[in-house]
Design an enzyme around this catalytic site. Sequence first.
Site, mmCIF file in Angstrom:
data_model
loop_
_atom_site.group_PDB
_atom_site.id
_atom_site.type_symbol
_atom_site.label_atom_id
_atom_site.label_comp_id
_atom_site.label_asym_id
_atom_site.label_seq_id
_atom_site.Cartn_x
_atom_site.Cartn_y
_atom_site.Cartn_z
ATOM 1 N N THR A 29 -7.787 18.652 28.192
ATOM 2 C CA THR A 29 -8.417 18.223 26.925
ATOM 3 C C THR A 29 -8.750 16.736 27.036
ATOM 4 O O THR A 29 -8.466 16.108 28.053
ATOM 5 C CB THR A 29 -7.459 18.368 25.718
ATOM 6 O OG1 THR A 29 -6.378 17.451 25.895
ATOM 7 C CG2 THR A 29 -6.942 19.764 25.538
ATOM 8 N N TYR B 244 6.923 9.528 22.896
ATOM 9 C CA TYR B 244 6.285 10.854 22.800
ATOM 10 C C TYR B 244 7.311 11.971 23.051
ATOM 11 O O TYR B 244 7.377 12.960 22.305
ATOM 12 C CB TYR B 244 5.154 10.911 23.832
ATOM 13 C CG TYR B 244 4.330 12.172 23.822
ATOM 14 C CD1 TYR B 244 3.405 12.428 22.814
ATOM 15 C CD2 TYR B 244 4.452 13.109 24.854
ATOM 16 C CE1 TYR B 244 2.622 13.580 22.836
ATOM 17 C CE2 TYR B 244 3.680 14.261 24.882
ATOM 18 C CZ TYR B 244 2.763 14.496 23.868
ATOM 19 O OH TYR B 244 1.997 15.637 23.883
ATOM 20 N N ASP C 117 -5.033 11.513 6.693
ATOM 21 C CA ASP C 117 -4.097 11.118 7.748
ATOM 22 C C ASP C 117 -2.757 11.750 7.384
ATOM 23 O O ASP C 117 -2.217 11.478 6.297
ATOM 24 C CB ASP C 117 -4.013 9.579 7.759
ATOM 25 C CG ASP C 117 -3.051 9.061 8.807
ATOM 26 O OD1 ASP C 117 -2.126 9.801 9.204
ATOM 27 O OD2 ASP C 117 -3.219 7.906 9.220
ATOM 28 N N GLY D 86 -10.187 19.682 20.812
ATOM 29 C CA GLY D 86 -9.095 19.974 21.743
ATOM 30 C C GLY D 86 -8.355 21.268 21.416
ATOM 31 O O GLY D 86 -8.949 22.298 21.071
ATOM 32 N N ILE D 87 -7.051 21.179 21.504
ATOM 33 C CA ILE D 87 -6.215 22.362 21.292
ATOM 34 C C ILE D 87 -6.336 22.850 19.847
ATOM 35 O O ILE D 87 -6.378 24.055 19.582
ATOM 36 C CB ILE D 87 -4.748 22.037 21.672
ATOM 37 C CG1 ILE D 87 -4.655 21.740 23.187
ATOM 38 C CG2 ILE D 87 -3.815 23.170 21.285
ATOM 39 C CD1 ILE D 87 -3.296 21.253 23.657
ATOM 40 N N ASP E 170 -7.910 16.962 9.468
ATOM 41 C CA ASP E 170 -8.010 15.910 10.489
ATOM 42 C C ASP E 170 -8.252 14.580 9.790
ATOM 43 O O ASP E 170 -8.493 14.540 8.578
ATOM 44 C CB ASP E 170 -9.112 16.233 11.519
ATOM 45 C CG ASP E 170 -8.714 15.758 12.921
ATOM 46 O OD1 ASP E 170 -8.356 14.567 13.052
ATOM 47 O OD2 ASP E 170 -8.740 16.570 13.869
ATOM 48 N N ASN F 221 8.505 -2.175 27.530
ATOM 49 C CA ASN F 221 7.294 -2.810 26.964
ATOM 50 C C ASN F 221 6.925 -2.219 25.608
ATOM 51 O O ASN F 221 5.773 -2.280 25.194
ATOM 52 C CB ASN F 221 6.103 -2.607 27.918
ATOM 53 C CG ASN F 221 6.415 -3.084 29.314
ATOM 54 O OD1 ASN F 221 7.067 -4.107 29.482
ATOM 55 N ND2 ASN F 221 5.979 -2.337 30.322
ATOM 56 N N ALA G 137 -1.644 18.349 15.160
ATOM 57 C CA ALA G 137 -2.080 16.948 15.330
ATOM 58 C C ALA G 137 -1.008 16.175 16.087
ATOM 59 O O ALA G 137 0.185 16.298 15.808
ATOM 60 C CB ALA G 137 -2.323 16.308 13.968
ATOM 61 N N GLY G 138 -1.431 15.397 17.069
ATOM 62 C CA GLY G 138 -0.459 14.634 17.839
ATOM 63 C C GLY G 138 -1.154 13.504 18.563
ATOM 64 O O GLY G 138 -2.358 13.561 18.823
#
Length: 448
Positions: A389, A355, A259, A216-217, A236, A297, A287-288
Amino acid sequence: MSDKYQGFVSTPIGRLLVKNLGLPDPARLERYAEGAPLVDGTVLVGGTGRLAESLPGLLDLLGIAATTTAGEGQRFKGLVFDATGLTSSADLVALRDFFTPLLRSLESCPRVVVLGTPPEQVSGAERVAQRALEGFTRSLGKEIGRGGTVQLVYVAEGAETGVTSTLGFLLSPKSAYVSGQVVRIGAHGEAAVPEVTDWTRPLAGKVALVTGASRGIGEAIARVLHRDGATVVGVDVPQAASDLQSLMKVLDGDWLTLDITAPDAPQRIAHHLQEKHGGVDVVVHNAGITRDRKLANMAPSEKGDRWEQVLAVNLTAPELITRELLDRKVLNPGASVVGVASIAGIAGNVGQTNYAASKAGVIGLVDSLADELSDGITINAVAPGFIITQMTAAVPFATREVGQRLNAMAQGGLPVDVAETIAWYANPASRLVNGNVMRVCGQMMLGA
Ligand code: NAD
């Protein structure tokens, strides 16, 4: 993960429907190709302020052809207007007088940059005039069309030498999906701006850490920083180890699988950078994760705690890693720290309270550190809008379609658009670019 609508509207039947039904008509955005000149055309420079005189020389340093006079029928790829000389609202008419005759003589994907003085640095009528520039550039960004972009750059008094890398970025196709933005140069004090001898490899000899680098990005960031000369250290999770290693081998880089939320992650990263690379010059907290649910919920369940997970990866880890690198002096003098925020953190989004809180927090991290940092170290953030992405491929079709069109360019951006913005921050010549949040969103209509 292509934009199917954009593919369709470039077919003959698609063009017919766009014309007759008034459907969105996304322009094909020009993007930078390695080795190409920064600007494929001529930039016209105008205005009368403290920057106007030095602008042609600065553009020349970047290999950009500039002129101060428009010949009969001449076409331009870019326009730069020095508005630092505007000291009252009556003076603002100079914007109309300069731009109106030129707007029909622009080439495709044109670039417009207006330079001003930060309003908070001046007072009275001058402050009013300088603040007015923002409405002008944001509106022109929505009018210009044909893949054009328009930005306002506020250059603090004394920070004039720090504008070159920003002009290079904003006038080139590297800023393809950035428009309607306001950049501040020198907002957090002065520092000597290093000379860049090779503008095609400004990061030669530098070490760059990129988290979430396997796809991805993050992958695009790793590739662009490598193109600009950096040795990339990709991070990663262990599950992504094989993709990460293959990419880093291609880029002659280094990797670390962990991690970033693990309790010992900041120490392990700091130790690795110190021992193997003697420090780090660029840190990109890319990283996200998303774990969307409406707040009603969002209670923790056996499957995990969506709130805690998102806050831990997106915000707490960048905070702790940055702190560790600073405290152990692993960040080299002049280092650039970059956070990856999101439009959701600016405008808010249904189902994304966790988020959006984490991403607004990234902006908070930039605000809190920009004043505190010394040794020429900077911190800035990017706030991507809709970038195509795997993360956005998971968004339901209808929401994705609307998300992609609701911006001045009527299309989603590409990972490389975010990567190029980060490479601009990382450029050593961007030393006076500190405390900024640049939206990479095609001038999204939300949360402007
Ligand atoms: P992605 O899911 O494709 O990639 C994210 C990467 O981060 C993955 O490689 C993943 O393994 C890694 N990662 C996740 N948790 C990790 C952890 N705990 N430790 C180490 N690595 C971890 O996502 P993307 O679309 O490339 O997004 C990259 C960044 O851009 C994210 O911060 C995201 O929030 C932000 N962003 C993306 C968009 C978009 O439209 N795609 C918009 C705004 C912001």
